[in-house]
Design an enzyme around this catalytic site. Structure first.
Site, mmCIF file in Angstrom:
data_model
loop_
_atom_site.group_PDB
_atom_site.id
_atom_site.type_symbol
_atom_site.label_atom_id
_atom_site.label_comp_id
_atom_site.label_asym_id
_atom_site.label_seq_id
_atom_site.Cartn_x
_atom_site.Cartn_y
_atom_site.Cartn_z
ATOM 1 N N LYS A 136 1.000 -1.141 -0.030
ATOM 2 C CA LYS A 136 -0.098 0.037 -0.147
ATOM 3 C C LYS A 136 0.867 1.315 -0.051
ATOM 4 O O LYS A 136 2.066 1.210 0.495
ATOM 5 C CB LYS A 136 -0.872 -0.060 1.093
ATOM 6 C CG LYS A 136 -1.927 -1.086 1.323
ATOM 7 C CD LYS A 136 -2.696 -0.932 2.588
ATOM 8 C CE LYS A 136 -3.726 -2.027 2.670
ATOM 9 N NZ LYS A 136 -4.893 -1.682 1.577
ATOM 10 N N ARG B 184 -10.372 -11.437 2.203
ATOM 11 C CA ARG B 184 -11.172 -12.601 1.730
ATOM 12 C C ARG B 184 -10.448 -13.975 1.737
ATOM 13 O O ARG B 184 -11.185 -14.892 1.720
ATOM 14 C CB ARG B 184 -11.317 -12.424 0.158
ATOM 15 C CG ARG B 184 -10.203 -12.037 -0.692
ATOM 16 C CD ARG B 184 -10.633 -11.332 -1.962
ATOM 17 N NE ARG B 184 -10.804 -9.906 -1.764
ATOM 18 C CZ ARG B 184 -11.032 -9.079 -2.638
ATOM 19 N NH1 ARG B 184 -11.306 -9.597 -4.181
ATOM 20 N NH2 ARG B 184 -11.347 -7.802 -2.347
HETATM 21 N N1 BES Z 1 -8.177 -3.688 4.444
HETATM 22 C C1 BES Z 1 -8.265 -3.556 3.221
HETATM 23 C C2 BES Z 1 -9.643 -2.602 2.885
HETATM 24 C C3 BES Z 1 -9.519 -1.385 3.287
HETATM 25 C C4 BES Z 1 -9.380 -0.180 2.929
HETATM 26 C C5 BES Z 1 -10.289 -1.191 4.870
HETATM 27 C C6 BES Z 1 -9.605 1.216 3.539
HETATM 28 C C7 BES Z 1 -10.374 0.094 5.353
HETATM 29 C C8 BES Z 1 -10.043 1.046 4.654
HETATM 30 C C9 BES Z 1 -8.317 -4.474 2.143
HETATM 31 O O1 BES Z 1 -7.341 -5.797 2.730
HETATM 32 C C10 BES Z 1 -7.696 -4.058 0.915
HETATM 33 O O2 BES Z 1 -6.400 -3.832 1.105
HETATM 34 N N2 BES Z 1 -8.434 -4.377 -0.019
HETATM 35 C C11 BES Z 1 -8.100 -3.939 -1.296
HETATM 36 C C12 BES Z 1 -8.643 -4.838 -2.291
HETATM 37 C C13 BES Z 1 -8.044 -4.851 -3.720
HETATM 38 C C14 BES Z 1 -6.507 -5.070 -3.879
HETATM 39 C C15 BES Z 1 -8.917 -5.691 -4.609
HETATM 40 C C16 BES Z 1 -8.670 -2.406 -1.590
HETATM 41 O O3 BES Z 1 -9.926 -2.319 -1.314
HETATM 42 O O4 BES Z 1 -8.001 -1.615 -2.072
HETATM 43 MN MN MN Z 2 -5.573 -5.568 2.191
#
Ligand code: BES
Ligand code: MN
Ligand code: ZN
Length: 504
Positions: free
Chosen positions: A282, A356
């Site tokens: 990230k 997931r």
């Molecule tokens: N934990 C994150 C989702 C999240 C984002 C929670 C912002 C709270 C605030 C999750 O694991 C994630 O990183 N999801 C990705 C999925 C994508 C890579 C398909 C996302 O939402 O960007």
């Molecule tokens: Mn994630």
């Protein structure tokens, strides 16, 4: 470090408002309440301040506005706080909960130790007393455990709820007990979510769950790496590979004597104690928030606590797969193929779609242990925040009747959910050339494709998925809540365990 959430003593008072001995008497006032007869005595007590404030529109009854004024005549309270409660017709238990929390937070900020809450409005009394208790309990939360100085105002010592003389005070006492347990359980979940990831590692998370549940009569079993491997949970192990901290699965059971064999409620929570994104790392900006990526897991643990203390009449199983998502030297890499405990294979094209993965194995395990009805809770996708903002969680699932039960229960508990679709078309986005599915479906409908992935692990059972990415954490304080973790879904999941007679 022990849990530090402490609550005021919350008790019922049958006295008249004039006779209640308190530092601050909180009185909800509705928009358009100017002529309400029961306010006349309150106006007299304040020497006409109430009427003047209503006439000048200083006090309009708008939600959360607050007017504090001394009591000048004969009453035992020292001050009265008139608190805006919005339109009388729009008043419901969620508004009451929030208005009571805002009043109690306002009392706290004024360094008040003893508050009383006057029940007003047209809601059923038992529900109103429970909601007021929840709001007052929620106001006791503080996020300052790591401050060595400059701590915020302490919580109230005492809160009285003035519900008038009633025939069955024991019902209202029970509503207070229930509200206290639900509010306190929400606060414990907030405390867990606020914990930094260097403190709350998967091992510590499992220890905390054990302590929290032991005190509530919930049986806890922690699965270590060996057991996780023996069960074949390759999705969880894949996510955990990049971390020096070992994963765990927290397994909690509520099995009351005399409970029917079915239904068995299975609650599954995402327990990522920190989400760096892994190799698909990230951006640095805002990454610190990913310490709360275990908020769904905290909700399940704390709901199990409430379920135990409140003695829900059915068997409930709680499952929290917990690990960090880190880009270590042994981390899973884009393109890797993992085999789940259910046997399905997954091509991981983005290691940041880790929630997931761990939930897939968690859903499978809940079924293996006998769950007949499933609910999972997860800070799963940024796409859920894009779709719905911070106003509501997203709910997905099957069949509609089960989703409706979960949604209605959640809404009433103050955990608003909005239904989202699981159209067959979304499955195409998850098609892999080499495995049973991909772990992400790209940008379009990101919250929906994530839910579609989970559906593959729900085994056709009644299943609901709450995406709480938008509702678990607030960057700005609200009148009813300081910024930080919200404790989302604790009350929804706990109340759900009391609705089984309405399940099909
Ligand atoms: N934990 C994150 C989702 C999240 C984002 C929670 C912002 C709270 C605030 C999750 O694991 C994630 O990183 N999801 C990705 C999925 C994508 C890579 C398909 C996302 O939402 O960007
Ligand atoms: Mn994630
Ligand atoms: Zn995550």
């Amino acid at each position: 470090m022990p849990l530090t959430v402490s609550l005021p003593v919350i008790a019922l008072s049958a006295a008249s408002p004039a006779d209640v001995d308190t530092d601050l008497l909180a009185v909800p006032v509705f928009d358009g309440d100017d002529t309400a007869a029961d306010l006349r005595a309150l106006d007299d007590a304040t020497g006409g301040v109430l009427m003047r404030a209503q006439e000048s529109r200083e006090l309009q009854g708008r939600l959360y506005e607050m007017l504090v004024t001394p009591v000048i005549s004969g009453w035992h309270a020292s001050r009265i706080a008139f608190v805006g409660a919005g339109k009388r017709k729009e008043f419901n238990t969620e508004r009451l909960r929030r208005v009571a929390a805002a009043a109690a937070l306002g009392a706290r900020q004024r360094r008040v130790q003893r508050m009383a809450w006057l029940n007003r409005g047209d809601l059923p009394l038992v529900a109103a007393v429970q909601a007021a208790t929840e709001g007052i309990a929620l106001s006791a939360f503080s996020a300052d455990r790591y401050k060595s100085a400059e701590r915020g105002a302490p919580p109230l010592d005492q809160a009285l709820i003035i519900a008038g003389p009633v025939e069955e005070p024991s019902e209202l006492e029970a509503a207070i007990d229930r509200g206290r347990i639900l509010g306190e359980s929400s606060n414990i979940a907030r405390e867990l979510s606020n914990e930094p990831s260097n403190v709350l590692t998967p091992l510590v998370f499992a220890e905390r769950a054990t302590e929290i549940c032991a005190a509530a009569g919930i049986a806890v079993n922690i699965l270590g790496e060996r057991e996780i491997a023996d069960l074949g949970m390759g999705l969880l192990l894949g996510v955990a590979r990049g971390s020096a901290e070992p994963p765990r699965v927290i397994v909690m059971r509520h099995s009351p004597a005399g409970a029917p064999h079915a239904p068995v409620l299975g609650l599954i929570g995402k327990g990522i104690t920190f989400d760096t994104g892994g190799i698909s790392i990230k951006p640095a900006d805002g990454m610190e928030r990913m310490k709360d990526d275990m908020a769904g897991g905290a909700a399940v643990i704390c709901a199990m606590r409430a379920i135990g203390l409140l003695k829900a009449p059915i068997n409930v199983i709680g499952i929290v797969p917990t690990t960090e998502n880190m880009p270590g030297g042994r981390a899973m890499k884009p393109g890797d193929v993992l085999t789940s405990a259910s046997g399905k294979t997954v091509e991981v094209i983005n290691t940041d779609a880790e929630g997931r993965l761990v939930l897939g194995d968690g859903l499978w395990y809940a079924q293996k242990l006998g769950a007949t009805h499933l609910v999972d809770v997860a800070t799963l996708t940024g796409a859920a925040v894009v779709a719905l903002g911070k106003a509501t969680s997203a709910i997905f699932g099957q069949p509609d009747a089960w989703v409706d039960v979960v949604r209605q229960t959640a809404d009433a508990a103050g955990d608003r959910c909005w239904p989202m679709p699981l159209f067959e078309e979304y499955a195409e986005q998850l098609r892999s050339e080499i495995a049973d599915m991909l772990n992400t479906g790209g940008r379009p409908a990101g919250a929906c494709t994530a839910a579609m992935f989970l559906k593959e692990f729900a085994g056709g059972l009644p299943w609901a998925h709450l995406d709480v990415a938008g509702t678990a954490w607030f960057d700005e304080a609200k009148p009813w809540m300081p910024k930080g973790a919200s404790g989302v879904a604790v009350r929804a999941l706990a109340e759900l365990a009391f609705t089984s007679t309405t399940w099909k």
